[in-house]
Design a protein around this motif. Structure first.
Motif, PDB file in Angstrom:
ATOM      1  N   ARG A  89       0.803  -1.223   0.000  1.00 23.13           N
ATOM      2  CA  ARG A  89       0.000   0.000   0.000  1.00 23.13           C
ATOM      3  C   ARG A  89       0.841   1.281   0.000  1.00 23.13           C
ATOM      4  N   GLN A  90       2.085   1.195   0.446  1.00 24.99           N
ATOM      5  CA  GLN A  90       2.880   2.420   0.550  1.00 24.99           C
ATOM      6  C   GLN A  90       3.165   3.050  -0.810  1.00 24.99           C
ATOM      7  N   LYS A  91       3.466   2.259  -1.826  1.00 25.62           N
ATOM      8  CA  LYS A  91       3.733   2.825  -3.155  1.00 25.62           C
ATOM      9  C   LYS A  91       2.481   3.486  -3.721  1.00 25.62           C
ATOM     10  N   HIS A  92       1.339   2.871  -3.469  1.00 26.55           N
ATOM     11  CA  HIS A  92       0.064   3.442  -3.925  1.00 26.55           C
ATOM     12  C   HIS A  92      -0.115   4.837  -3.349  1.00 26.55           C
ATOM     13  N   ILE A  93       0.196   5.000  -2.066  1.00 24.13           N
ATOM     14  CA  ILE A  93       0.092   6.306  -1.423  1.00 24.13           C
ATOM     15  C   ILE A  93       1.148   7.261  -1.968  1.00 24.13           C
ATOM     16  N   ALA A  94       2.381   6.764  -2.118  1.00 23.28           N
ATOM     17  CA  ALA A  94       3.461   7.620  -2.610  1.00 23.28           C
ATOM     18  C   ALA A  94       3.159   8.168  -3.997  1.00 23.28           C
ATOM     19  N   ALA A  95       2.366   7.440  -4.773  1.00 24.35           N
ATOM     20  CA  ALA A  95       2.029   7.859  -6.131  1.00 24.35           C
ATOM     21  C   ALA A  95       0.737   8.669  -6.203  1.00 24.35           C
ATOM     22  N   GLY A  96       0.150   8.985  -5.040  1.00 25.72           N
ATOM     23  CA  GLY A  96      -1.026   9.848  -5.035  1.00 25.72           C
ATOM     24  C   GLY A  96      -2.322   9.177  -4.674  1.00 25.72           C
ATOM     25  N   GLY A  97      -2.308   7.864  -4.451  1.00 22.25           N
ATOM     26  CA  GLY A  97      -3.521   7.174  -4.035  1.00 22.25           C
ATOM     27  C   GLY A  97      -3.710   7.238  -2.534  1.00 22.25           C
ATOM     28  N   GLU A  98      -4.735   6.574  -2.049  1.00 23.88           N
ATOM     29  CA  GLU A  98      -5.017   6.551  -0.610  1.00 23.88           C
ATOM     30  C   GLU A  98      -4.579   5.248   0.039  1.00 23.88           C
ATOM     31  N   GLY A  99      -3.952   4.354  -0.732  1.00 22.64           N
ATOM     32  CA  GLY A  99      -3.498   3.087  -0.171  1.00 22.64           C
ATOM     33  C   GLY A  99      -4.565   2.028  -0.101  1.00 22.64           C
ATOM     34  N   ALA A 100      -5.780   2.372  -0.447  1.00 25.57           N
ATOM     35  CA  ALA A 100      -6.901   1.436  -0.397  1.00 25.57           C
ATOM     36  C   ALA A 100      -8.063   2.027  -1.182  1.00 25.57           C
ATOM     37  N   PRO A 101      -8.946   1.151  -1.677  1.00 20.73           N
ATOM     38  CA  PRO A 101      -8.669  -0.284  -1.805  1.00 20.73           C
ATOM     39  C   PRO A 101      -7.801  -0.559  -3.020  1.00 20.73           C
ATOM     40  N   LEU A 102      -7.039  -1.649  -2.981  1.00 22.54           N
ATOM     41  CA  LEU A 102      -6.162  -2.035  -4.080  1.00 22.54           C
ATOM     42  C   LEU A 102      -6.798  -3.060  -5.008  1.00 22.54           C
ATOM     43  N   ALA A 103      -8.006  -3.459  -4.698  1.00 21.94           N
ATOM     44  CA  ALA A 103      -8.628  -4.565  -5.432  1.00 21.94           C
ATOM     45  C   ALA A 103      -8.794  -4.274  -6.918  1.00 21.94           C
ATOM     46  N   ALA A 104      -8.872  -2.988  -7.296  1.00 28.51           N
ATOM     47  CA  ALA A 104      -9.166  -2.656  -8.690  1.00 28.51           C
ATOM     48  C   ALA A 104      -8.177  -3.283  -9.658  1.00 28.51           C
ATOM     49  N   TYR A 105      -6.914  -3.325  -9.284  1.00 29.29           N
ATOM     50  CA  TYR A 105      -5.904  -3.847 -10.196  1.00 29.29           C
ATOM     51  C   TYR A 105      -6.160  -5.320 -10.512  1.00 29.29           C
ATOM     52  N   GLY A 106      -6.169  -6.149  -9.484  1.00 26.67           N
ATOM     53  CA  GLY A 106      -6.386  -7.575  -9.700  1.00 26.67           C
ATOM     54  C   GLY A 106      -7.757  -7.861 -10.271  1.00 26.67           C
ATOM     55  N   ASP A 107      -8.756  -7.135  -9.813  1.00 24.05           N
ATOM     56  CA  ASP A 107     -10.112  -7.352 -10.323  1.00 24.05           C
ATOM     57  C   ASP A 107     -10.178  -7.093 -11.825  1.00 24.05           C
ATOM     58  N   TYR A 108      -9.516  -6.033 -12.263  1.00 24.93           N
ATOM     59  CA  TYR A 108      -9.539  -5.713 -13.694  1.00 24.93           C
ATOM     60  C   TYR A 108      -8.806  -6.777 -14.494  1.00 24.93           C
ATOM     61  N   TRP A 109      -7.600  -7.140 -14.059  1.00 29.85           N
ATOM     62  CA  TRP A 109      -6.810  -8.097 -14.828  1.00 29.85           C
ATOM     63  C   TRP A 109      -7.527  -9.425 -14.980  1.00 29.85           C
ATOM     64  N   TYR A 110      -8.233  -9.838 -13.941  1.00 28.68           N
ATOM     65  CA  TYR A 110      -8.791 -11.184 -13.974  1.00 28.68           C
ATOM     66  C   TYR A 110     -10.294 -11.232 -14.278  1.00 28.68           C
ATOM     67  N   PHE A 111     -11.047 -10.193 -13.905  1.00 30.61           N
ATOM     68  CA  PHE A 111     -12.507 -10.305 -13.970  1.00 30.61           C
ATOM     69  C   PHE A 111     -13.185  -9.373 -14.967  1.00 30.61           C
ATOM     70  N   ALA A 112     -12.446  -8.447 -15.604  1.00 37.71           N
ATOM     71  CA  ALA A 112     -13.091  -7.537 -16.553  1.00 37.71           C
ATOM     72  C   ALA A 112     -13.792  -8.321 -17.658  1.00 37.71           C
ATOM     73  N   SER A 113     -14.923  -7.798 -18.112  1.00 36.40           N
ATOM     74  CA  SER A 113     -15.759  -8.530 -19.063  1.00 36.40           C
ATOM     75  C   SER A 113     -16.166  -7.637 -20.232  1.00 36.40           C
ATOM     76  N   SER A 114     -16.308  -8.247 -21.386  1.00 36.22           N
ATOM     77  CA  SER A 114     -16.851  -7.545 -22.546  1.00 36.22           C
ATOM     78  C   SER A 114     -18.334  -7.846 -22.727  1.00 36.22           C
ATOM     79  N   ASP A 115     -18.887  -8.644 -21.813  1.00 36.10           N
ATOM     80  CA  ASP A 115     -20.279  -9.080 -21.961  1.00 36.10           C
ATOM     81  C   ASP A 115     -21.237  -8.431 -20.963  1.00 36.10           C
ATOM     82  N   GLU A 116     -20.729  -7.971 -19.825  1.00 33.50           N
ATOM     83  CA  GLU A 116     -21.634  -7.449 -18.796  1.00 33.50           C
ATOM     84  C   GLU A 116     -20.918  -6.438 -17.912  1.00 33.50           C
ATOM     85  N   HIS A 117     -21.704  -5.542 -17.316  1.00 38.07           N
ATOM     86  CA  HIS A 117     -21.182  -4.645 -16.291  1.00 38.07           C
ATOM     87  C   HIS A 117     -21.051  -5.442 -14.996  1.00 38.07           C
ATOM     88  N   ARG A 118     -19.846  -5.503 -14.455  1.00 39.53           N
ATOM     89  CA  ARG A 118     -19.614  -6.290 -13.248  1.00 39.53           C
ATOM     90  C   ARG A 118     -19.215  -5.395 -12.079  1.00 39.53           C
TER      91      ARG A 118
END
Length: 400
Positions: free
Chosen positions: A157-186
């Motif tokens: 979480r520290q790098k996320h904060i150092a780059a301007g984020g709030e350190g949470a939540p980090l789920a967006a990265y993994g969620d996008y890589w693995y669960f993004a869909s072209s068929d439905e809004h998830r």
């Protein structure tokens, strides 16, 4: 080239990596350990969860961590001692898992450790103009690496904060890589101590992925049970809350917190939604004499309403959405039922299991994916707005 760097280079160049993802949440009931076989990176990521378990913590864990958890005034020596102690304990639990799974440490490429959050403090919460966002996770990666003999990535979480984020939540990265869909809004809804969601609009790029905390998940419910129904740690199957009745006055007071009206992205924690906040709301609503079951029923309704309101906002914007839930909240039947009751038509709420990941394993898998991306990915450059800094995350600790 140093042997450490050569080892990392070879791991990064492999067609697939064996990564142990570790997650310790605010409930502090145990360490989630996911042994993942990860291929590719970015949107080409493929992950197979080969083993998953939650290792119960010794009784001393909660007792020791609660002395500093979400508290502003603490014993600094105790905090300092906890950092290596948690790292060593997590390493011992990993060793036990590998032995149980008949695996040698040499077969694991890296460990990805979230650590134990003890204080989350975004600027929007502390309000001090001279300071930015901050967060603190304990469980030193060097001690974990030394205990297991495995290269460890930690303190994501520290790098996320150092780059301007709030350190949470980090789920967006993994969620996008693995669960993004072209068929439905998830929507990936995780209901741990704090409820958070990742919004994956159909065919949207990573930079448009929205991830935010919503409000309380289990944190207030669990804290109340632990305070008034000890030795119970949580309300299993909602048995206690189902015996109570929702108090409208207390519910209105709970729902008046300004965080709930803020637009996403946003982040919060048990530092905000806790028993002190409950006492404040009970005083405001003159409900101090409610019986415990009624308080639990109202806290459950509060969590459900906060979650459903945000889902309804998204449905108004996107239309039909598919919600896939994970975290301890999916085991709370009353919470799940009340979320569904508040949701608009067009919102479906199901378990993340439908997408092929054990719901309880999701966050541990997430950190395995973050480590994989740091080692072998290039898609971080696809991100780049305030809530999604375009950075790799995780500090590397070598075992020797």
């Amino acid at each position: 080239m140093h042997a450490h760097i050569e080892r990392l280079y070879k791991i990064a160049a492999k067609s697939e990596r064996i990564i142990v993802g570790l997650m310790s949440g605010t409930s502090m009931d145990g360490l989630d350990v996911a042994l993942c076989r990860v291929r590719g990176a970015g949107t080409h990521t493929q992950v197979e969860v080969q083993h998953f378990t939650t290792c119960p913590y010794p009784a001393s864990y909660q007792q020791r961590v609660r002395q500093v958890f979400a508290k502003r005034d603490i014993d600094l020596q105790h905090l300092t001692l906890l950092n290596p102690w948690i790292g060593q304990l997590h390493g011992q639990l990993v060793n036990e898992c590998l032995a149980r799974w008949h695996l040698e440490p040499q077969s694991v490429d890296v460990i990805a450790s979230h650590g134990q959050t003890v204080y989350h403090c975004p600027q929007s919460q502390h309000g001090l103009s001279d300071y930015g966002n901050a967060t603190l996770q304990l469980g030193d990666g060097c001690h974990l690496a030394r205990t297991t003999g495995i290269i460890t990535l930690s303190d994501f979480r520290q790098k996320h904060i150092a780059a301007g984020g709030e350190g949470a939540p980090l789920a967006a990265y993994g969620d996008y890589w693995y669960f993004a869909s072209s068929d439905e809004h998830r929507v990936l809804l995780n209901m741990g101590g704090i409820a958070n969601m990742t919004v994956l609009a159909k065919d949207a790029p990573l930079a448009d992925t929205l991830c935010a905390d919503i409000g309380p998940g289990n944190t207030m419910l669990d804290a109340y049970v632990q305070r008034y129904f000890a030795p119970l740690e949580y309300d299993k199957d909602s048995q206690l809350a189902k015996r109570g009745k929702v108090d409208p006055a207390l519910l209105r007071a709970l729902c008046a917190h300004p965080f709930l009206a803020k637009a996403m992205p946003k982040t919060t924690g048990p530092e905000v939604f806790n028993l002190a906040y409950l006492r404040q709301c009970q005083a405001q609503s003159d409900t101090q004499e409610l019986n415990h079951e009624d308080v639990l029923a109202t806290l459950c309704e509060f969590a459900a309403l906060a979650i459903a309101k945000q889902l309804n906002v998204l449905a108004d914007k996107l239309g039909e959405i598919k919600v896939y839930a994970s975290g301890g909240g999916i085991h709370n039947p009353l919470l799940m039922a009340r979320i569904r009751a508040y949701c608009l038509t067009g919102i479906s709420l199901d378990s993340l299991q439908l997408l092929g990941i054990e719901p309880d394993a999701k966050e541990a898998v997430l950190f395995a994916l973050l480590a994989n991306e740091t080692l072998a990915g290039s898609s971080m450059s696809d991100a780049g707005h305030a809530g999604m800094p375009a950075v790799s995350m995780g500090k590397v600790s070598f075992p020797d």
